[in-house]
Design a protein around this motif. Structure first.
Motif, short mmCIF file in Angstrom:
data_model
loop_
_atom_site.label_atom_id
_atom_site.label_comp_id
_atom_site.label_asym_id
_atom_site.label_seq_id
_atom_site.Cartn_x
_atom_site.Cartn_y
_atom_site.Cartn_z
N ALA A 181 0.78 -1.08 0.03
CA ALA A 181 0.05 -0.06 0.10
C ALA A 181 0.97 1.28 -0.01
O ALA A 181 0.68 2.12 -0.57
N VAL A 182 1.93 1.25 0.70
CA VAL A 182 2.83 2.43 0.86
C VAL A 182 3.51 2.61 -0.66
O VAL A 182 3.67 3.55 -1.06
N ILE A 183 3.90 1.48 -1.17
CA ILE A 183 4.56 1.54 -2.55
C ILE A 183 3.59 2.25 -3.69
O ILE A 183 3.93 3.03 -4.54
N GLY A 184 2.30 1.67 -3.40
CA GLY A 184 1.35 1.95 -4.28
C GLY A 184 0.87 3.47 -3.96
O GLY A 184 0.84 4.56 -4.99
N LEU A 185 1.00 4.15 -2.90
CA LEU A 185 0.72 5.52 -2.65
C LEU A 185 1.82 6.39 -3.18
O LEU A 185 1.65 7.32 -3.69
N GLY A 186 3.06 5.89 -2.98
CA GLY A 186 4.22 6.48 -3.65
C GLY A 186 4.13 6.57 -5.11
O GLY A 186 4.46 7.62 -5.79
N ILE A 187 3.55 5.58 -5.61
CA ILE A 187 3.52 5.50 -7.15
C ILE A 187 2.26 6.31 -7.50
O ILE A 187 2.53 7.18 -8.64
N LEU A 200 3.26 9.63 -10.37
CA LEU A 200 2.82 9.65 -11.66
C LEU A 200 1.99 10.77 -11.94
O LEU A 200 1.30 11.23 -11.01
N HIS A 201 1.65 11.09 -13.25
CA HIS A 201 0.98 12.32 -13.73
C HIS A 201 -0.46 11.65 -13.75
O HIS A 201 -0.56 10.64 -13.56
N GLN A 202 -1.24 12.91 -13.76
CA GLN A 202 -2.83 12.59 -14.22
C GLN A 202 -3.50 12.06 -12.90
O GLN A 202 -4.31 11.20 -12.98
N ARG A 203 -2.82 12.72 -11.69
CA ARG A 203 -3.47 12.06 -10.36
C ARG A 203 -5.15 12.17 -10.21
O ARG A 203 -5.77 11.55 -9.85
N LEU A 204 -5.58 13.45 -11.05
CA LEU A 204 -7.10 13.59 -10.89
C LEU A 204 -7.78 12.98 -11.88
O LEU A 204 -9.08 12.73 -11.51
N THR A 205 -6.99 11.91 -12.64
CA THR A 205 -7.98 10.98 -13.54
C THR A 205 -8.62 9.70 -12.79
O THR A 205 -9.20 8.89 -13.26
N ARG A 206 -7.83 9.70 -11.37
CA ARG A 206 -8.01 8.14 -10.66
C ARG A 206 -8.25 8.53 -9.34
O ARG A 206 -7.81 9.26 -8.82
N GLY A 207 -8.77 7.60 -8.54
CA GLY A 207 -8.94 7.92 -7.13
C GLY A 207 -7.72 7.67 -6.25
O GLY A 207 -6.65 6.94 -6.94
N VAL A 208 -7.64 8.28 -5.23
CA VAL A 208 -6.28 8.16 -4.35
C VAL A 208 -6.19 6.93 -3.80
O VAL A 208 -4.89 6.45 -3.41
N VAL A 209 -7.03 5.84 -3.76
CA VAL A 209 -7.21 4.62 -3.10
C VAL A 209 -6.48 3.51 -4.19
O VAL A 209 -6.27 2.52 -3.83
N VAL A 210 -6.93 3.70 -5.56
CA VAL A 210 -6.71 2.81 -6.80
C VAL A 210 -5.22 2.24 -6.46
O VAL A 210 -4.93 1.08 -6.35
N TYR A 240 3.00 0.27 -11.36
CA TYR A 240 3.41 1.24 -12.50
C TYR A 240 2.47 1.01 -13.66
O TYR A 240 1.90 1.93 -14.35
N PRO A 241 2.69 -0.11 -14.29
CA PRO A 241 1.85 -0.16 -15.73
C PRO A 241 0.33 -0.15 -15.46
O PRO A 241 -0.57 0.44 -16.35
N ALA A 242 -0.17 -0.85 -14.29
CA ALA A 242 -1.91 -0.53 -14.18
C ALA A 242 -2.01 0.89 -13.95
O ALA A 242 -2.85 1.02 -14.73
N ILE A 243 -1.35 1.71 -13.25
CA ILE A 243 -1.81 3.21 -13.03
C ILE A 243 -1.82 3.84 -14.40
O ILE A 243 -2.43 4.77 -14.87
N ILE A 244 -0.49 3.53 -15.02
CA ILE A 244 -0.46 4.28 -16.36
C ILE A 244 -1.42 3.94 -17.35
O ILE A 244 -1.94 4.79 -18.06
N ALA A 245 -1.88 2.42 -17.42
CA ALA A 245 -2.90 2.27 -18.25
C ALA A 245 -4.36 2.82 -17.89
O ALA A 245 -4.81 3.22 -18.50
N ILE A 246 -4.41 2.78 -16.42
CA ILE A 246 -5.89 3.46 -16.07
C ILE A 246 -5.86 4.63 -16.26
O ILE A 246 -7.10 5.45 -16.75
#
Length: 96
Positions: free
Chosen positions: A11-17, A21-31, A72-78
């Motif tokens: 979870a901490v690694i995911g929060l850091g990612i 990464l850019h476009q934070r507003l396009t996804r939820g903070v918990v994803v 990383y790739p999941a968040i970039i794709a989302i």
């Protein structure tokens, strides 16, 4: 009980990612933290079910590496999918 450490580390690694990464507003903070936590916990569980003990470094390394490799790739794709969808919707609705 050590699997909780894997979930927390993921979870901490995911929060850091998420914040890296850019476009934070396009996804939820918990994803991203959820993807990281689930992937770390799943890697830990698979290794322990396969008989790898916690006295070896492999579950600990998996709890650190797998969330990075998966999140990383999941968040970039989302993010890309969401931006493309929003652009199509704006065009369809005739909005600026």
């Amino acid at each position: 009980m050590q699997i909780l450490i894997a979930f927390i580390v993921g979870a901490v690694i995911g929060l850091g990612i998420h914040f890296q990464l850019h476009q934070r507003l396009t996804r939820g903070v918990v994803v991203a933290p959820m993807i990281g936590a689930v992937s770390a916990g799943l890697a830990w569980a698979i290794l322990t079910w396969a008989g790898v003990g916690i006295d070896t470094p492999w579950p600990w390394l998996a709890a650190l590496i797998v969330p990075i490799v998966v999140t990383y790739p999941a968040i970039i794709a989302i993010s890309r999918i969401r931006v493309a969808h929003d652009a199509r919707e704006k065009t369809r609705l005739g909005i600026g």
